[in-house]
Design an enzyme around this catalytic site. Structure first.
Site, PDB file in Angstrom:
ATOM      1  CD1 TRP A 140      -8.046  -0.100   8.949  1.00 36.81           C
ATOM      2  CD2 TRP A 140      -9.246   1.532   7.998  1.00 36.81           C
ATOM      3  NE1 TRP A 140      -8.240  -0.428   7.630  1.00 36.81           N
ATOM      4  CE2 TRP A 140      -8.965   0.555   7.020  1.00 36.81           C
ATOM      5  CE3 TRP A 140      -9.994   2.644   7.636  1.00 36.81           C
ATOM      6  CZ2 TRP A 140      -9.420   0.665   5.700  1.00 36.81           C
ATOM      7  CZ3 TRP A 140     -10.452   2.765   6.324  1.00 36.81           C
ATOM      8  CH2 TRP A 140     -10.156   1.776   5.379  1.00 36.81           C
ATOM      9  CB  CYS A 163       9.266  12.289   2.189  1.00 30.89           C
ATOM     10  SG  CYS A 163      10.695  12.705   3.220  1.00 30.89           S
ATOM     11  CG  HIS A 196      -8.541  -5.751   9.745  1.00 31.42           C
ATOM     12  ND1 HIS A 196      -8.934  -6.833   9.009  1.00 31.42           N
ATOM     13  CD2 HIS A 196      -8.487  -4.715   8.883  1.00 31.42           C
ATOM     14  CE1 HIS A 196      -9.099  -6.465   7.746  1.00 31.42           C
ATOM     15  NE2 HIS A 196      -8.830  -5.194   7.643  1.00 31.42           N
ATOM     16  CD  GLU A 232      -4.319  -5.927   2.328  1.00 29.98           C
ATOM     17  OE1 GLU A 232      -5.075  -5.245   3.054  1.00 29.98           O
ATOM     18  OE2 GLU A 232      -3.087  -5.795   2.310  1.00 29.98           O
ATOM     19  CD  GLU A 292      -3.031  -1.072   2.243  1.00 34.40           C
ATOM     20  OE1 GLU A 292      -2.800  -0.364   3.232  1.00 34.40           O
ATOM     21  OE2 GLU A 292      -4.064  -1.751   2.129  1.00 34.40           O
TER      22      GLU A 292
END
Lengths: 674, 674, 674
Positions: free
Chosen positions: C315, C155, C358, C307, C150
């Site tokens: 979450w 940055c 989860h 997934e 993922e």
């Protein structure tokens, strides 16, 4: 040590004459004496004044203040002033200030601003406490030490990082044990050296302030911070004890405040004291619960109400006035739940800075001709007339509710199942249900032995999410021997390191409760279901719905809605040994909790009273008498059906059984001789 | 200097040809001339271009632009370009950028980005202004200097810290005086060395951006910042004056913008100019008030409308179009309140960067065939036809409302009694009540002498929280000699250092007002009460309710609800000397204020007009004539009953008395000869 | 490479045995085998474990895991573990962590935590990938490489600054070109040296996270970041390819995730895989669109569903359970839109850390006796029975919707005209209108040639704000040759550098569309208007209203409200060459879009089905057969009128034409032989 040794109901509060010219002091003495104020809490924020530099202490002004108070027959609660750093110290020794959650080291400002692990702060703090004790510890009217002020907060500086690693070594011995405890293999967090561990702030493993990659780390940092700050308290306490062996030492706590594990703190404190600042819309039951918690952290001992406002707050969003009579009723509510002192912040209202609109006994009007002054004085006279017979009286509760800071922290770091889940709110929902029936409740820690628990008919532990070592065994033994235990959804899930018990919820409580919770469904806010008790009484439920299987328990209530889990158990009862264990698998609306508590009252026959929402009836006991506080917390006239003849210690009149009329904010304090 | 010296209604706005290839410039000249645009504001953001390095200035492009504009008969408002730093300067001299409230030093970005106390920035800024004046100051069509752009913001860097300490020494001389002024003994903040004082940002004494441990410090930092930035302005102004003695110098202000004390600024400016950017839902009265404030900061002198958008904004949440006719009506609204120029941001719409969707006279369509262009051109022709007779006309107001930046800052730093209290909103509530009756109002500072105040029948000072030295005496003397004064709750509370006047609210105004305010109750948003005027007219009140005692005043209105203060005074009137002083102790809903203003109109007989909410009637006066602006600010057809015959300068038609029909956004400018 | 080479429908998911003691592993093998799970995705977060220091790799545990899986006949998707840094690396080489938008360099924490331009991170990352390939690349059952996890984030560190300047030099060659591209003369931002350019974070040109002084700079930084992180992917991919020439390499994408230009990424990936995590209230159409986008980024190739959760998320704000049957229906929805694998996060639920709540195939209950396990196993058996005939089947769409990350970024950096405008929401509104009619749609990039576009009857490009080079020409040529194009407000505005096309909106699309948009009005949320199609059908519109002129187009709909633009065109159609171009100048409510799509269906005769909102009918084609997925996404019973006889591959029953009853979450997979 107990509040009894004050030999009076201390009636006074924070007093800061050093912020005023001396001519004001003399006026204060006159006015305060007129209000029957008998105590002053001083030196709370004077560090900069009494220690103007590294090497110099100057107690001259404090000497004068103490002399004046002594001459005027005041008892003194003497603070150590370490609740706010002097500016010179922050400037010369930048380490003494904190690094915040954002990672920024602060310069100087506010209060509660010292890094608890700064060796320089610790050195100066305990030195100051010792100096004060050396100078004033021998005084008869210094009746209590008040260390620092409203401790709290966090620091994430390098000194704290270093101390945290030491703390971890002490608790876990090895890094392997840390990795195990925190389940660090998750997301590849394995630590190979202690230096790789950083505090969980924005630059580390925090996910905002309420969430964390590694909850075990965040919870441990909470424990470490609570311990670090507690160490600041014991530093000063021990320094005082070198010079003063017997004056009680306290610090002012703050009810359900999240940062500090007050059960752990109370063990180090001679007396508990606390600051009660409800908002205009705080439920009466929440204030009552906070008092009971403050009594509970010290095992039921009466406490000091160190601060309340005579009328107005300043830092709340809407600072409404306390209504005529309301300050009195709130003072007696405190006393009803265990307070043996009534103290205010503050005696004279500040002229400047952030709290200048915080109410005080002597307001900016600088006169006794104010409503607030008159009400304060009237209460002073009344308390004077009450004498000391209430001092030390205990609360006779047959119901206990568990409160636990580890659970508070852990539950609120949990990511999932719903953002609506808040620890104190869950505790309060159960407390409020008992409060509405005027059933006495103790707030207790989770680590009591089965024997200690045995005094209660019922132990309630809402969201007992984290089960620390021994807790499940104690509860099991307690119930086996005839106790009754009630817990809820989100219980029995994790151990002290926040690792889930594998093998089926509620983990170590599964056998005791006789249920297996397979799944929990989070309902969004717009959704709610219904449960039915005994096939007849329907109540709303929401937020979380456990889907469970009976393993010995029987269903007290089932979901009457809920799609695929309709008709499955929602509330259960398990006969276990000589006792019973109840499980509430969803968030019941207040009426549902009332029904449940009603059933329990029927079962146990606890003393209880039907009153309107605004009225509470609370009892304290001495050896030979019970004292009933009947309080109308609200602004309407109320009635109560009263069944115990006695003497109203306030009106000095006999009270017969029958209907009692209660004016707005009325209080009756009825002594019933045993 | 006055706007009269422009000898025309300047009609133009910001123009940035340096952002475009030259072929575009020639097209611009054609189009702008076609729209009767006679002015261009240039060089606003060209610093990087005209000074490509420390030692080199390059005015060649600017020369070309000015030559072209001159050839095409444009007047020029020449900016100094210092509103945004060149990137090379930020990179080579990092001190020139700001440190923010969070404590972070910025690299380069945005605009308004210079640290006002950076010696390097100050050096380069004033040098540039001087160079520009040397080159262009002699030009006839450079009719105004425009220094920097929309000054504002804060810096918390070390240069500012050092400068702040110098500023403090200048104002207080001694640290003792600082400690006294800021009441630093509170929370033990006593300073022993200047170096212990830090700015009130997140690393210091701030409690978020709107609150502060030591409000006195935060207010002084506001004053210091306003002064620091003003110094940037005067630096450049003085540099210009070395080469150009008589061209007016301005900078563009922003109405009720919080950061800068515009009354203090206006003293240093030759002319006031400002940028008017209401949102789709800004009340018409708010825009009117902003104009009146911009007139007021310069003592009533007509001002420049330096910027408005021809139609669409880009930085508001919902940037709706100005409706057909609305740009015209808003231009005349500005003029009605004192504007003598009509200028736009901008003449040609940007291609790229953050303001590219901000409207302009020449849009991205790059043609005169747009609604916006046509409306602009029509207004240009109309203004051309209007001539100069309106220039310099003054506003004849008998009512003044006090506005004060120190109060603005201080009130909003106050912690308590309610978070709902906002300074400008309070001022606007009173302004709007007069506006609804079309009563002319001046916005004035708080430091006028009794003599200066005497020209007003009534001085209104909502939330006159801070009473600086002399203010109470001036007001008292003004009323004693026949003036009328009205103030409200949250007045008379603190001195210039935010320290409360001890002895009873409203402090130094207590005798004048004849009331003593004992308490103020903050109502939460869901709660409101009622007041009754003269036992007959009921109006809602909310937010804050003063509980007061009459000390000579009489009650005009009482609370008809309010629990324990029901039937106590809510609004009072005090006969004092030859005048009167009114006190409004709660926040009245609009209808209540209308009732109150109605009573005052009856009492004073001010010129006023009953109109619908959308219509305003505003007057400006020359020696020999009055000019009435009748403006339909809204999109519906309206009617007005008009009583003064005259000449409509726009339609060039005579206007008789009687009913006037007003189309949507219609404007009549009726000259009535005296 | 294609999903066909898996030779089965991979059914499995993330598996982290290294987080568990070995006795658990053996239980896992039993349980997973029982559920017909045939695949495990391993080594996703083990970097710290498999490389405990700079110089040491330790694959012993991984060897054991792989051996065990191999013995148990599992296919393996082997991850490289670089999705989370080891703590030792962050501690010893601080450069490897990120500097955030606020300007703060992070210590260690979370995941997705590597600076993409850290040479140290890049060195260690690609070295690890190579080592893994060397050890495991030869294994037959390692069927796919999964690089990192993922990918995403930004940055702003000094290494990134340096790399950004290099990136800029490569793209623009000269600073002049940069200044031109970013229109830096605006606000005097002209750069004279590369070192003056800083990243657009809080210390630079950002205005919060969603706005920017210089959008061109911010968009380029987005491109640069997407490229930088892609380089991390290709670093590892190329390292793997040195040792393993033919195993497909992927990384798991995230649907409409904003940070990465997945069209660009997919070019470098052998297979697309993605993670599907809808919330309880995500529209079915949004999930469908996300699948179609993931198919679209790889030109229509079937993809891996890497997934999904078996039931519960952790979450999301409210993590409700998937209802019985819903996990199955969602799995088939994925397959219907192109998924050829069904994988879960995760196979065994975590004990500790942030994802412990989860859901997983094996829950904390650690048993096969759970609803979730049973449903998983049932699906496993069913998929097993389905065989491989569906693998590689394609989606036959005649309608394409353009999706473009540059537009996504650019539109959302735009300051104005309304804060309500969100890119994905606009795309979804159109997607949903086709979805409601069960018309197949491809999501395509904007850079297809006219020839590539020619396979579609209709190309829809909502808010085609940015028109990059060639796009307008391709679209024009496509329509000229008989294609049909539909676009909306906020289209044709800017070039690839976010500079507006001068000369009239919609810029390069103006001729094609036959309209000129003079203005766009932003409506506040409380306001909406109506449009009327063909003088008969009225629909609500809101948010933005274009005011346009017909230049060859004809009006399909006009505003029937809208003040001054009432009766002007709102929706238009332009006959152009052999095709047509449609323009929708406002945000139509769903019913309006349904009407419009209905008209288009009538015109083109696309295959479509009338179903209730909850039911979708989706087709995939092999050479000799069509596969129809009829899915009831909702919890109610539904009916469908079915017209194609065939064989249900799930029930193994023939399906006749006529009414089909669909239980909640029912799925039919009907094979219709061609």
């Amino acid at each position: 040590m107990t509040t009894k040794q004050f030999k009076r109901i201390l009636f006074g509060g924070d007093y800061n004459p050093e912020q005023w010219p001396k001519e004001v002091w003399y006026k204060d003495m006159q006015l305060l004496t007129k209000a029957d104020i008998n105590e002053a809490t001083i030196n709370v924020f004077s560090w900069a004044q009494i220690q103007p530099s590294e090497e110099r202490y100057d107690f001259s002004t404090l000497d004068e203040i103490i002399n004046l108070l002594t001459e005027n027959h005041f008892q003194i609660v003497l603070a150590t002033s370490t609740g706010a750093l002097p500016a010179w110290m922050a400037n010369r020794y930048p380490d003494v200030t904190r690094t915040d959650f954002e990672g920024r080291h602060h310069r100087f400002g506010g209060r509660h601003n010292a890094c608890p692990n700064s060796p320089i702060f610790r050195y100066f703090g305990q030195k100051l406490a010792g100096e004060l004790a050396k100078h004033y510890g021998h005084l008869d009217n210094v009746v209590c030490w008040h260390i620092s002020n409203e401790y709290g907060g966090q620091c994430y500086c390098d000194n704290c990082v270093a101390a945290f690693r030491v703390w971890l070594k002490k608790h876990y011995q090895t890094l392997d044990a840390v990795n195990q405890a925190w389940n660090t293999h998750f997301w590849g967090h394995t630590f190979y050296e202690w230096e790789e561990i950083f505090p969980p702030n924005d630059l580390g493993d925090a996910i905002g302030e309420d969430n964390s990659t590694i909850a075990g780390l965040s919870i441990d940092y909470r424990r470490f911070m609570s311990d670090s700050i507690l160490q600041n308290f014991t530093d000063e306490r021990d320094a005082i004890r070198q010079f003063d062996a017997d004056t009680p030492i306290t610090t002012n706590l703050m009810g359900t405040f999240k940062d500090l594990d007050y059960f752990k703190w109370a063990k180090e404190m001679d007396l508990v004291s606390w600051d009660n600042y409800p908002s205009y819309n705080t439920p009466y039951s929440f204030t009552a619960m906070s008092h009971d918690l403050m009594r509970g952290v010290k095992g039921g001992a009466p406490f000091m109400l160190m601060e309340q406002t005579p009328s107005q707050q300043n830092w709340q969003p809407y600072n409404s006035l306390k209504r005529p009579g309301q300050m009195r009723s709130m003072s007696y509510q405190a006393m009803a739940h265990g307070a043996d002192t009534i103290q205010f912040f503050q005696l004279r209202q500040s002229r400047g800075a952030t709290e200048k609109f915080h109410g005080a006994v002597i307001s900016h009007a600088d006169t006794d001709n104010t409503r607030v002054f008159r009400e304060t004085a009237a209460l002073g006279h009344e308390l004077n007339g009450l004498g000391t017979e209430i001092l030390g009286a205990r609360t006779p509760a047959k119901v206990a509710i568990m409160f636990d800071w580890d659970n508070y922290w852990a539950l609120e770091y949990a990511s999932g199942p719903t953002v609506q889940l808040k620890y104190v709110d869950q505790i309060h929902q159960y407390y409020a249900a008992f409060y509405r029936q005027n059933v006495a409740v103790d707030l207790i820690p989770t680590d009591l032995s089965a024997k200690e628990l045995a005094k209660y008919d019922l132990v309630v532990a809402p969201v007992l999410y984290m089960i620390k070592d021994g807790v499940a065994a104690n509860l099991t033994s307690y119930v086996k021997n005839g106790g009754h235990f009630l817990t809820t959804f989100m219980s029995g899930l994790v151990d002290r390191n926040d690792n889930v018990f594998i093998g089926g919820y509620p983990g170590p409580l599964r056998e005791l409760l006789g249920v297996w919770v397979e799944e929990f469904d989070a309902l969004p806010p717009e959704k709610h279901y219904q449960v039915t008790f005994n096939d007849q009484a329907d109540f709303t439920c929401d937020m979380l719905c456990d889907i469970m299987h009976l393993e010995g328990a029987k269903a007290l209530a089932k979901y009457s809605q809920g799609e695929f889990y309709q008709n499955t158990p929602a509330v259960t009862e398990n006969d276990f040994g000589q006792g019973q264990a109840f499980y509430v698998g969803t968030q019941l609306a207040a009426k549902g909790l009332d029904y449940l508590v009603g059933q329990l009252i029927d079962q146990f026959g606890w003393e209880h009273y039907a009153t309107s929402e605004a009225v509470e009836i609370t009892r304290r006991d001495q050896a030979d008498a019970s004292y009933y506080f009947i309080i109308n917390n609200g602004g309407n006239t109320e009635q109560v059906n009263w069944t115990k003849a006695g003497q109203d210690l306030l009106s000095k009149q006999a009270v017969a059984t029958g209907t009692l009329a209660l004016d707005p904010y009325a209080v009756k304090l009825i002594k019933v001789t045993k």
